[in-house]
Write a protein that holds these residues in place. Structure first.
Motif, short mmCIF file in Angstrom:
data_model
loop_
_atom_site.label_atom_id
_atom_site.label_comp_id
_atom_site.label_asym_id
_atom_site.label_seq_id
_atom_site.Cartn_x
_atom_site.Cartn_y
_atom_site.Cartn_z
N LEU A 151 18.98 -27.64 44.56
CA LEU A 151 17.80 -27.32 43.86
C LEU A 151 18.21 -26.02 42.98
N ARG A 152 17.72 -25.66 41.83
CA ARG A 152 17.68 -24.36 41.29
C ARG A 152 16.21 -23.70 41.60
N VAL A 153 16.22 -22.62 41.60
CA VAL A 153 15.03 -21.74 41.95
C VAL A 153 15.14 -20.63 41.21
N THR A 154 14.20 -20.43 40.38
CA THR A 154 13.95 -19.23 39.43
C THR A 154 12.78 -18.50 39.73
N SER A 155 12.90 -17.26 39.86
CA SER A 155 11.79 -16.23 39.98
C SER A 155 11.76 -15.49 38.47
N VAL A 156 10.51 -15.54 37.64
CA VAL A 156 10.46 -14.92 36.55
C VAL A 156 9.31 -13.86 36.75
N PHE A 157 9.69 -12.82 36.48
CA PHE A 157 9.02 -11.13 36.61
C PHE A 157 8.56 -10.88 35.31
N PRO A 158 7.55 -11.20 34.79
CA PRO A 158 7.12 -10.73 33.60
C PRO A 158 6.08 -9.32 33.84
N GLY A 159 6.14 -8.41 32.82
CA GLY A 159 5.28 -7.31 32.60
C GLY A 159 3.81 -7.87 32.34
N ARG A 160 3.08 -7.14 32.14
CA ARG A 160 1.41 -7.68 31.92
C ARG A 160 1.65 -8.57 30.61
N ILE A 161 0.79 -9.53 30.69
CA ILE A 161 0.75 -10.58 29.57
C ILE A 161 -0.84 -10.65 28.90
N ASP A 162 -0.64 -10.76 27.87
CA ASP A 162 -1.96 -10.94 26.81
C ASP A 162 -2.71 -12.10 27.30
N THR A 163 -3.45 -11.96 28.37
CA THR A 163 -4.38 -13.30 28.76
C THR A 163 -5.78 -13.00 29.07
N ASP A 164 -6.73 -13.88 29.40
CA ASP A 164 -8.05 -13.46 29.76
C ASP A 164 -8.05 -12.54 30.76
N MET A 165 -7.13 -13.06 31.92
CA MET A 165 -7.21 -12.18 33.27
C MET A 165 -6.94 -10.82 32.82
N GLN A 166 -5.94 -10.54 31.93
CA GLN A 166 -5.41 -9.24 31.42
C GLN A 166 -6.64 -8.40 31.01
N ARG A 167 -7.48 -9.04 30.18
CA ARG A 167 -8.62 -8.42 29.51
C ARG A 167 -9.67 -8.13 30.55
N ASP A 168 -9.66 -8.90 31.81
CA ASP A 168 -10.66 -8.44 32.95
C ASP A 168 -9.88 -7.25 33.76
N LEU A 169 -8.45 -7.18 33.81
CA LEU A 169 -8.09 -6.16 34.59
C LEU A 169 -8.13 -4.97 33.68
N VAL A 170 -8.21 -4.87 32.51
CA VAL A 170 -8.19 -3.72 31.53
C VAL A 170 -9.68 -3.28 31.69
N ALA A 171 -10.75 -4.10 31.78
CA ALA A 171 -12.10 -3.77 31.55
C ALA A 171 -12.08 -3.11 33.10
N ILE A 172 -11.90 -3.54 34.10
CA ILE A 172 -11.98 -2.78 35.46
C ILE A 172 -11.37 -1.45 35.31
N GLU A 173 -10.15 -1.30 34.74
CA GLU A 173 -9.54 -0.03 34.50
C GLU A 173 -10.21 0.96 33.61
N GLY A 174 -11.22 0.58 32.84
CA GLY A 174 -11.91 1.08 31.95
C GLY A 174 -11.12 1.47 30.52
N ASP A 175 -10.25 0.75 30.10
CA ASP A 175 -9.52 0.94 28.86
C ASP A 175 -10.00 0.14 27.87
N ASP A 176 -9.55 0.34 26.75
CA ASP A 176 -9.75 -0.36 25.44
C ASP A 176 -8.56 -1.42 25.29
N TYR A 177 -9.01 -2.65 25.27
CA TYR A 177 -8.06 -3.59 25.14
C TYR A 177 -7.23 -3.62 23.84
N ASP A 178 -5.70 -3.62 24.02
CA ASP A 178 -4.75 -3.74 22.74
C ASP A 178 -3.68 -4.74 23.11
N PRO A 179 -3.64 -5.87 22.46
CA PRO A 179 -2.90 -6.98 22.90
C PRO A 179 -1.46 -6.57 22.45
#
Length: 226
Positions: free
Chosen positions: A162-190
């Protein structure tokens, strides 16, 4: 056409991976039953929903019984955490994050190994920058992603066909990211974050890499020039 199963496919990155794989793969779209998942299957001609709760292991085992051969498995489903310090994180959160992000992925992989072996298939784990570096207030999430990396590394060594690949992205523009930024108290900039289309393209690149090569890890970081 080869067959690909994508978990967490109802929206965000999972849905974009599905869209980009659709021209070359028959798709099984994993996710909880929802109108979003049904609508995506309708949009992608020939796609089928794989509607299960991934932590209901009896349900998952029943759902995979009909899958005799599988070319690609993309582990995209996951949850974030509440961004509390270790001192303030309750045990229930540790259980939930590790269960969804690690244990469920390990069990789905185990159940599908016969089908993946039959196709000499490819498993892609959507990891995170948090799977390479743990930051303050990210302990449960980072722990789950470090462990997911270990799962991928062990699996790669155990399953030479089998081939097994791990993908390590930084932070992605998604709904979950919007929630995280809100928790952090920052303005959202995609523009600060990776586009889902960019990360999905990296997954497709790994999957379509010639069989003589094994793409083990892909690391993506946002440039802020999106």
């Amino acid at each position: 056409m080869p067959t690909a199963l994508i978990t967490g496919a109802s929206r965000g990155l999972g849905a974009e991976i599905a869209r980009q794989l659709a021209p070359t793969h028959d798709l099984l779209l994993g996710g909880r039953p929802s109108t979003d998942l049904d609508e995506l299957a309708t949009q992608l001609d020939g796609a089928t929903t794989f509607s299960v709760e991934l932590t209901d292991y009896d349900e998952v085992e029943s759902a995979v019984e009909t899958i005799s051969e599988l070319d690609v498995l993309v582990h995209n489903a996951g949850v974030g955490s509440s961004l509390e310090t270790v001192a303030d994180t309750p045990v229930e959160e540790w259980h939930q994050v590790l269960e969804v992000n690690l244990v469920a992925a390990a069990e789905l992989t185990r159940l599908l190994l016969p089908a993946l072996r039959a196709a000499q298939g490819h498993i892609v784990f959507i990891n995170s920058g948090a799977g390479r570096r743990a930051n303050p207030r990210w302990a449960p999430y980072a722990a789950s992603k470090f462990a997911l990396r270990a799962l991928a590394d062990a699996l790669r060594a155990e399953e030479p066909t089998l081939r097994v690949t791990s993908v390590f992205p930084g932070r992605i523009d998604t709904d979950m990211q919007r929630d995280l930024v809100a928790i952090e108290g920052d303005d959202y900039d995609p523009s600060r974050f990776l586009k889902t289309s960019t990360v999905a393209a990296a997954v497709v690149h790994a999957v379509t890499t010639s069989a003589d090569a094994h793409p083990e890890e892909i690391v993506l970081r946002p440039t802020g020039r999106g």
